[in-house]
Design a protein around this motif. Structure first.
Motif, short mmCIF file in Angstrom:
data_model
loop_
_atom_site.label_atom_id
_atom_site.label_comp_id
_atom_site.label_asym_id
_atom_site.label_seq_id
_atom_site.Cartn_x
_atom_site.Cartn_y
_atom_site.Cartn_z
N ARG A 123 8.87 13.89 -7.18
CA ARG A 123 9.81 14.73 -6.51
C ARG A 123 10.81 14.10 -5.35
O ARG A 123 10.99 14.61 -4.50
CB ARG A 123 8.80 16.02 -5.51
N THR A 156 -0.37 -6.01 -4.57
CA THR A 156 -1.55 -5.93 -4.09
C THR A 156 -2.11 -4.51 -4.32
O THR A 156 -1.69 -3.71 -3.76
CB THR A 156 -2.05 -6.46 -3.22
N SER A 188 0.87 -1.16 -0.07
CA SER A 188 0.02 0.06 0.07
C SER A 188 0.75 1.16 0.08
O SER A 188 0.62 2.41 0.47
CB SER A 188 -0.92 0.11 1.33
N GLU A 208 -1.78 0.60 -9.01
CA GLU A 208 -2.51 1.25 -9.97
C GLU A 208 -1.80 1.05 -11.27
O GLU A 208 -2.51 0.57 -12.39
CB GLU A 208 -2.53 2.69 -9.73
N ASP A 209 -0.55 1.23 -11.40
CA ASP A 209 0.05 1.24 -12.70
C ASP A 209 1.26 0.45 -12.63
O ASP A 209 2.28 1.09 -11.90
CB ASP A 209 0.18 2.63 -13.28
N GLY A 220 8.61 9.27 -2.45
CA GLY A 220 8.67 8.02 -2.20
C GLY A 220 9.87 7.24 -2.11
O GLY A 220 10.09 6.47 -0.92
N1 ACO Z 1 8.02 6.86 -14.51
C1 ACO Z 1 9.49 6.25 -14.38
N2 ACO Z 1 10.07 6.04 -13.22
C2 ACO Z 1 9.74 6.61 -12.10
C3 ACO Z 1 8.49 7.12 -12.01
C4 ACO Z 1 7.69 7.16 -13.29
N3 ACO Z 1 6.33 7.71 -13.29
N4 ACO Z 1 7.94 7.50 -10.94
C5 ACO Z 1 9.27 7.20 -10.19
N5 ACO Z 1 10.06 6.41 -10.87
C6 ACO Z 1 11.64 6.27 -10.69
C7 ACO Z 1 12.55 7.28 -11.16
O1 ACO Z 1 13.85 6.36 -11.56
C8 ACO Z 1 12.63 8.13 -10.06
O2 ACO Z 1 13.77 8.99 -10.18
P1 ACO Z 1 14.05 10.18 -11.02
O3 ACO Z 1 13.03 11.08 -10.63
O4 ACO Z 1 15.35 10.75 -10.39
O5 ACO Z 1 14.18 9.74 -12.43
C9 ACO Z 1 12.76 7.17 -8.74
O6 ACO Z 1 11.70 6.12 -9.27
C10 ACO Z 1 12.29 7.80 -7.57
O7 ACO Z 1 11.07 8.37 -7.65
P2 ACO Z 1 10.40 9.36 -6.63
O8 ACO Z 1 10.20 10.90 -7.04
O9 ACO Z 1 10.86 9.20 -5.35
O10 ACO Z 1 8.88 8.60 -6.54
P3 ACO Z 1 7.36 9.17 -6.19
O11 ACO Z 1 7.51 9.92 -5.14
O12 ACO Z 1 6.70 9.75 -7.43
O13 ACO Z 1 6.67 7.85 -5.65
C11 ACO Z 1 5.18 5.71 -6.61
C12 ACO Z 1 6.61 6.61 -6.62
C13 ACO Z 1 5.23 5.58 -4.93
C14 ACO Z 1 5.37 4.72 -7.37
C15 ACO Z 1 4.07 6.87 -6.91
O14 ACO Z 1 4.11 7.09 -8.24
C16 ACO Z 1 2.85 6.29 -6.44
O15 ACO Z 1 2.31 6.32 -5.22
N6 ACO Z 1 2.32 5.39 -7.30
C17 ACO Z 1 1.00 4.95 -7.14
C18 ACO Z 1 1.37 3.53 -6.54
C19 ACO Z 1 -0.13 2.92 -6.13
O16 ACO Z 1 -0.66 2.00 -7.11
N7 ACO Z 1 -0.37 2.51 -4.72
C20 ACO Z 1 -1.61 1.86 -4.41
C21 ACO Z 1 -1.18 0.74 -3.51
S1 ACO Z 1 -2.48 -0.17 -2.79
C22 ACO Z 1 -3.08 0.93 -1.83
O17 ACO Z 1 -2.42 1.89 -1.35
C23 ACO Z 1 -4.40 0.67 -0.99
#
Ligand code: ACO
Ligand code: MG
Length: 128
Positions: A75, A100, A65, A103-104, A78
């Motif tokens: 930013r 589990t 989650s 989203e993507d 994560g």
């Molecule tokens: N595309 C490609 N690489 C990515 C992406 C992206 N969209 N997002 C992160 N990364 C990689 C990159 O290498 C990035 O480094 P860079 O920005 O210097 O290139 C590195 O990861 C670190 O990125 P952060 O900025 O720390 O990532 P962020 O804070 O955006 O968090 C996360 C990433 C957690 C995947 C976020 O996009 C998210 O929350 N997505 C949804 C996840 C999800 O489906 N959660 C539901 C789970 S179920 C529940 O919660 C009940």
């Protein structure tokens, strides 16, 4: 004010409002928070921007989650959350993230790979 990573042990009214936005799937008041079931969150200006659950079993921890609020993505929030929660648990030598509810899957996979985890069945495993 700077971004900090906190382990939530009890929820303020503000935390409850923020968690409802991060996790519409969960009712904050039903979340378990104890030694084996932890919640870590990223906090900025006293608001939660991201959260993740951690289940601890001895030296093994399973994460699930993980979600960063959409407006705050890409930013470093994560990455910082994951780094700090790992740093807060030096006794854990086996880290997994389950997929589990993700989203993507391609975004999560890119993030997990950038964080030093490798894909495995059902999620990702941290590499040494
Ligand atoms: N595309 C490609 N690489 C990515 C992406 C992206 N969209 N997002 C992160 N990364 C990689 C990159 O290498 C990035 O480094 P860079 O920005 O210097 O290139 C590195 O990861 C670190 O990125 P952060 O900025 O720390 O990532 P962020 O804070 O955006 O968090 C996360 C990433 C957690 C995947 C976020 O996009 C998210 O929350 N997505 C949804 C996840 C999800 O489906 N959660 C539901 C789970 S179920 C529940 O919660 C009940
Ligand atoms: Mg971010």
């Amino acid at each position: 004010m700077k971004l900090t990573i906190v382990r939530l042990r009890r929820l303020s009214e503000q935390d409850i409002l923020d968690l409802t936005k991060i996790w519409p799937e969960y009712s904050p008041k039903t979340l378990t928070m104890d030694d084996a079931h932890r919640i870590y969150a990223a906090k900025f200006n006293n608001r939660l921007l991201a959260a993740v659950k951690m289940t601890l079993r001895g030296a093994q921890a399973e994460l699930d989650s993980l979600r960063v609020r959409e407006a705050t993505r890409r930013r470093g929030v994560g990455r910082y959350l994951l780094e700090e929660l790992i740093r807060d648990n030096p006794g854990v030598n086996d880290w997994r993230m389950v997929d589990t509810g993700v989203e993507d899957r391609s975004v999560m996979a890119a993030f997990m790979q950038a964080s030093g985890f490798r894909a495995q069945t059902g999620g990702w495993q941290k590499q040494d």
